[in-house]
Design a protein around this motif. Structure first.
Motif, PDB file in Angstrom:
ATOM      1  N   GLU A   1     -25.972  27.361  50.699  1.00  9.04           N
ATOM      2  CA  GLU A   1     -26.033  26.078  50.366  1.00  9.04           C
ATOM      3  C   GLU A   1     -26.579  25.679  49.050  1.00  9.04           C
ATOM      4  O   GLU A   1     -27.809  26.108  48.891  1.00  9.04           O
ATOM      5  N   SER A   2     -26.354  24.783  48.455  1.00 10.12           N
ATOM      6  CA  SER A   2     -26.794  24.397  47.204  1.00 10.12           C
ATOM      7  C   SER A   2     -27.671  23.191  47.114  1.00 10.12           C
ATOM      8  O   SER A   2     -28.114  22.581  46.129  1.00 10.12           O
ATOM      9  N   ILE A   3     -27.863  22.698  48.430  1.00  3.69           N
ATOM     10  CA  ILE A   3     -28.672  21.457  48.660  1.00  3.69           C
ATOM     11  C   ILE A   3     -30.128  21.617  48.570  1.00  3.69           C
ATOM     12  O   ILE A   3     -30.575  22.734  49.202  1.00  3.69           O
ATOM     13  N   ILE A   4     -30.799  20.930  47.724  1.00  2.00           N
ATOM     14  CA  ILE A   4     -32.203  21.233  47.558  1.00  2.00           C
ATOM     15  C   ILE A   4     -33.064  20.010  47.907  1.00  2.00           C
ATOM     16  O   ILE A   4     -32.598  18.970  47.714  1.00  2.00           O
ATOM     17  N   PRO A   5     -34.342  19.992  48.065  1.00  2.00           N
ATOM     18  CA  PRO A   5     -34.933  18.853  48.556  1.00  2.00           C
ATOM     19  C   PRO A   5     -35.357  18.136  47.385  1.00  2.00           C
ATOM     20  O   PRO A   5     -35.396  18.506  46.175  1.00  2.00           O
TER      21      PRO A   5
ATOM     22  N   ARG B   1     -37.982  22.809  40.222  1.00  2.00           N
ATOM     23  CA  ARG B   1     -37.442  23.127  41.512  1.00  2.00           C
ATOM     24  C   ARG B   1     -36.371  24.214  41.387  1.00  2.00           C
ATOM     25  O   ARG B   1     -35.507  24.272  40.558  1.00  2.00           O
ATOM     26  N   GLY B   2     -36.683  25.093  42.422  1.00  2.00           N
ATOM     27  CA  GLY B   2     -35.488  26.285  42.671  1.00  2.00           C
ATOM     28  C   GLY B   2     -36.091  27.391  41.875  1.00  2.00           C
ATOM     29  O   GLY B   2     -35.295  28.268  42.005  1.00  2.00           O
TER      30      GLY B   2
ATOM     31  N   GLU C   1     -41.122  17.163  45.087  1.00  2.23           N
ATOM     32  CA  GLU C   1     -42.456  16.919  45.722  1.00  2.23           C
ATOM     33  C   GLU C   1     -43.524  16.638  44.566  1.00  2.23           C
ATOM     34  O   GLU C   1     -44.731  16.201  45.053  1.00  2.23           O
TER      35      GLU C   1
ATOM     36  N   VAL D   1     -32.832  24.241  39.785  1.00  2.00           N
ATOM     37  CA  VAL D   1     -32.156  25.800  39.714  1.00  2.00           C
ATOM     38  C   VAL D   1     -31.512  26.467  40.754  1.00  2.00           C
ATOM     39  O   VAL D   1     -32.252  26.238  41.848  1.00  2.00           O
ATOM     40  N   TYR D   2     -30.664  26.993  40.780  1.00  2.00           N
ATOM     41  CA  TYR D   2     -29.756  27.532  41.785  1.00  2.00           C
ATOM     42  C   TYR D   2     -29.414  28.815  42.054  1.00  2.00           C
ATOM     43  O   TYR D   2     -28.928  29.486  42.923  1.00  2.00           O
TER      44      TYR D   2
END
Lengths: 206, 592
Positions: B3-7, B197-198, B10, B552-553
């Motif tokens: 899944e490529s969904i990221i929070p 992120r990521g 924060e 980043v994925y």
């Protein structure tokens, strides 16, 4: 996460990617200045360790003479301990947002630090009056060198102390930032106290 | 597929510093990219001085009858050439220039975490360079103690530059170390704390891993140089005897006594050997990325590459005394250091295998960066193998004072990292300037540099084997000791060195000419995956990444992924946005 589990990750695998995609991007929850201070203290620690190794290495040679430590050093050690204690109290008061008492303890810590530095200079004067010059013997040279270096680090700390103390005279918008600054000063002072204590023990034992 | 969904983020974004005047924008800048360019230009400027010094030395050795420089000047030039190249050029370029430019961009940050400190770091470095440079013009000139600055001779009368040159050298080194510590704090903490992120640590490109590990090494190794420099300053100025034994000079007893020159050597090499890897690790990282990009293939054995970088970094602290075999030591001590030297060759060799296996069946584009990378692999292999010779006591002792060491050292620590630097400049020049370097001049530069370097240093191995001593400013009447070919070879080497030097002038011309008249680079001209090429503008502007930081994925090596239409997938592209090749239902999965 341990370094080993980190280094065993396979970032190209889909299941690892699912975990990695949720990563917030930083490695520690500590604020940046705190981490910077830790790294700086590590570097300073290495510096003093290497001087100590050189000290012990040089001791092995026949011309080494034992340095008679002036009694004033014990007094100075007490002063820097009190300075560190004052910083610890300032930290507690800063956390409780008691600006007035924080300021008082900060001023006390600064005065005590200056007292320590002055005391060290008096120790130098005493040694010189006995004819123990920097070039007289390597043990004396190390004493002057190590104490000077320690004082230099304290003087660097006093710049930070000056900024924080100045801030304590004006109402702070970000109380938590101020408390952090005081705390970091305290950590640095505790660190330099430990460095001095170890140096002092080394000097006493040799 | 994942899944490529990221929070949601924060972390609050740190407010970016904005310059208020031309001076704070262009000169006293806090933008890491400009600071990188300042570092780079300063390092190249002082490095060019060191290059010119080497020309004088080579002409003197080849044509001693010209007496182009005196013996004292020769030693001064040797010393300054060595120290400038190792510390003020290579270290400053890899960490100050490449570190500053690439770290924030590659990890997805807007800038370094402490921009002000970063600025001060550069200006401190500049002061260090100037203090060193000033010594050329002081009474007695720069120090001629050899780049290792061994006492007692470094501060004794009779050694060139003992009046003030040695003091300026030591002071300059101390200033350099203070400046580097400020920069190093920034590099380490930016990498640890300012990634987007990521971007996990294991998703960072190997370039960042190399710079990160090298910075950690430098933070812990430079204090050893600082300690030795301060103690030697005391010996020189305050007449202490940390390193100085009892000496008679010109018939007079000196006030020194009881000091240990060997103690200095231990301190110096405790810094000196990690310094090899402070230079080599960023080079390893950069070359890994360049090979992967220009061979359109993911790096072979990525994890092993990271382990090797970390392992080499750790081991580099326990090999230092292999530089001191000729100083005399307990045989068991020598045995220990010979063993650790052999052990450190293992992770280093793993890296070489992995580079070659990355090339294996890759879509190798012989671009100029790739040519430099291939040149690096061969050169590093050659230099590394002769290192195994010298790492063993019994072989080192007869070879230590000969040209064999000069050849080994320059292959592994001079030419190899310089090839990487040059390849990296050709690779990232379009990002930095928005223009391409001229291809023809670039290829001329590569071939002359690469072939010329071999013409310089291969014969030096032979000179070393037949016993020609290093450090001599002329061979003198030595026909009885060496074959006449030694003198002929010296002439040949000098001509090759001048040719290589000329090629560098072409390169410098190319850098400035292309910045004005070069072909405008298309966006991401090498089709690379890493974040520095994914900025909205090329060259990236202050703040690097538009309004939103990238997310980043994937890792940095998604080249030629089965099922993807393009042969690369940038790190900030999620799986659902990847264009699929015909016949694939998703990445890696063919339609049934």
């Amino acid at each position: 996460m341990s370094i080993f589990s980190l280094l065993s990750q396979k970032p190209w695998m889909p299941d690892q990617a699912a975990i990695d995609n949720t990563h917030i991007g930083r490695s520690s929850s500590h604020p940046l200045p705190r981490i910077a201070l830790y790294v700086l203290m590590a570097v300073i620690g290495v510096l003093f360790s290497l001087f100590s190794v050189a000290y012990i290495g040089r001791m092995a040679y026949g011309d080494w003479r034992i340095l008679p430590e002036p009694t004033l050093l014990w007094f100075n050690t007490g002063v820097i301990m009190l300075s560190s204690f004052a910083f610890a109290r300032a930290t507690v008061n800063a956390k409780e947002n008691d600006l007035k008492r924080t300021r008082e303890y900060l001023l006390l810590a600064g005065v005590l630090t200056l007292g320590f530095i002055t005391g060290q200079l008096f120790v130098w004067r005493e040694l010189v009056s006995f004819g123990y010059f920097v070039s007289t013997n390597p043990s004396y040279a190390f004493f002057y060198l190590l104490t000077a270096l320690h004082i230099l680090h304290l003087l660097g700390g006093l710049i930070a102390w000056f900024v924080v103390t100045y801030k304590s005279f004006v109402p702070q918008r970000e109380a938590s930032n101020f408390a952090l600054s005081v705390n970091l000063c305290a950590i640095y002072w505790h660190f330099l106290l430990i460095v001095w204590t170890l140096l002092f023990v080394m000097l006493l034992l040799t | 597929m994942s899944e490529s969904i990221i929070p949601e983020s924060e972390l609050e974004e740190v407010e970016l510093y904005h310059a208020k005047s031309w001076w704070t924008e262009k000169v006293f800048t806090q933008d890491a990219k400009l600071i990188a360019i300042q570092y780079g230009l300063t390092a190249f400027a002082i490095g060019f001085v060191a290059l010119v010094l080497s020309w004088f030395m080579r002409i003197q050795i080849a044509f001693p009858e010209l007496s182009i420089i005196s013996e004292g000047t020769y030693y001064q030039f040797i010393t300054m050439h060595g120290m400038i190249m190792v510390v003020y050029l290579l270290t400053a370029l890899f960490l100050g220039a490449f570190g500053n430019y690439l770290i924030p961009l590659m990890v997805g940050a807007r800038d370094m975490v402490f921009p002000y400190l970063n600025m001060v770091s550069y200006w401190t470095y500049l002061v260090a360079v100037l203090v060193l440079f000033v010594s050329f013009f002081t009474p007695g000139g720069p120090t001629g103690a050899g780049w290792t600055l061994y006492p007692p001779q470094a501060i004794l009368g009779g050694t060139p530059g003992q009046e003030s040159g040695i003091i300026l050298m030591l002071v300059s080194l101390c200033i350099f170390i203070v400046g580097f510590t400020m920069g190093g704090l920034n590099y380490v903490i930016t990498i640890l704390q300012a990634r987007t992120r990521g971007m996990t640590l294991m998703r960072m490109p190997l370039t960042v891993w190399g710079i990160f590990t090298a910075t950690v090494l430098a933070l812990f190794a430079f204090p050893a140089l600082f300690v030795s420099a301060v103690m030697m300053l005391f010996d020189k100025i305050l007449l202490t005897s940390f390193f100085m034994p009892a000496l008679v000079e010109f018939g007079e007893n000196l006030t020194y006594g009881g000091g240990s020159p060997i103690l200095f050597q231990h301190l110096f090499w405790f810094f000196g050997h990690p310094e090899v890897y402070i230079v080599a690790l960023p080079a390893f990282g950069i070359v890994s990325d360049l090979i992967s990009i220009h061979a359109r293939k993911n790096i072979f054995g990525f994890r092993m590459m990271v382990w090797a970088i970390v392992g080499i970094g750790a081991l580099s602290f326990i090999v230092w005394a292999h530089h001191m075999y000729v100083s005399g030591m307990n045989p068991y001590f020598g045995f220990f250091f010979a063993t650790t030297t052999l052990i450190i060759a293992v992770p280093t060799a793993l890296k070489v295998y992995n580079w070659i296996l990355t090339l294996w069946r890759g879509n190798i584009n012989l671009t100029i960066p790739m040519l430099f990378c291939l040149g690096f692999i061969v050169t590093f292999l050659n230099g590394g193998l002769t290192g195994l010779f010298l790492g063993n006591v019994i072989v080192d002792v007869p070879l230590s004072d000969t040209y064999f060491v000069v050849a080994h050292f320059h292959m592994v620590m001079g030419i190899a990292p310089v090839l990487v630097i040059l390849g990296a400049i050709y690779h990232w020049y379009p990002l930095i300037t928005g223009k391409m370097l001229h291809d023809g001049m670039g290829r001329f530069h590569f071939w002359v540099t690469f072939v010329g370097s071999y013409l310089i240093y291969f014969p030096m191995h032979y000179l070393g084997f037949i016993g020609v001593p290093r450090r001599y400013y002329e061979m003198g009447q030595t026909e009885a000791l060496y074959t006449s070919s030694a003198a002929d070879l010296n002439v040949f080497i000098t001509l090759a060195a001048l040719a290589v030097g000329f090629a560098q002038l072409v390169f410098i011309f190319n850098v400035f000419w292309s910045a004005k008249k070069g072909i405008v680079a298309e966006k991401n001209p090498w089709n690379a995956t890493s974040l520095e090429w994914q900025t909205p503008e090329q060259p990236p502007i202050h703040g690097n990444f538009g309004k939103e930081l990238p997310v980043v994925y994937r890792w940095a090596y998604d080249y030629s992924v089965p099922g993807a239409e393009d042969d690369y997938i940038p790190q900030d592209v999620p799986n659902e946005d990847v264009s699929l090749a015909d016949g694939y239902s998703e990445l890696g999965v063919e339609k049934t």
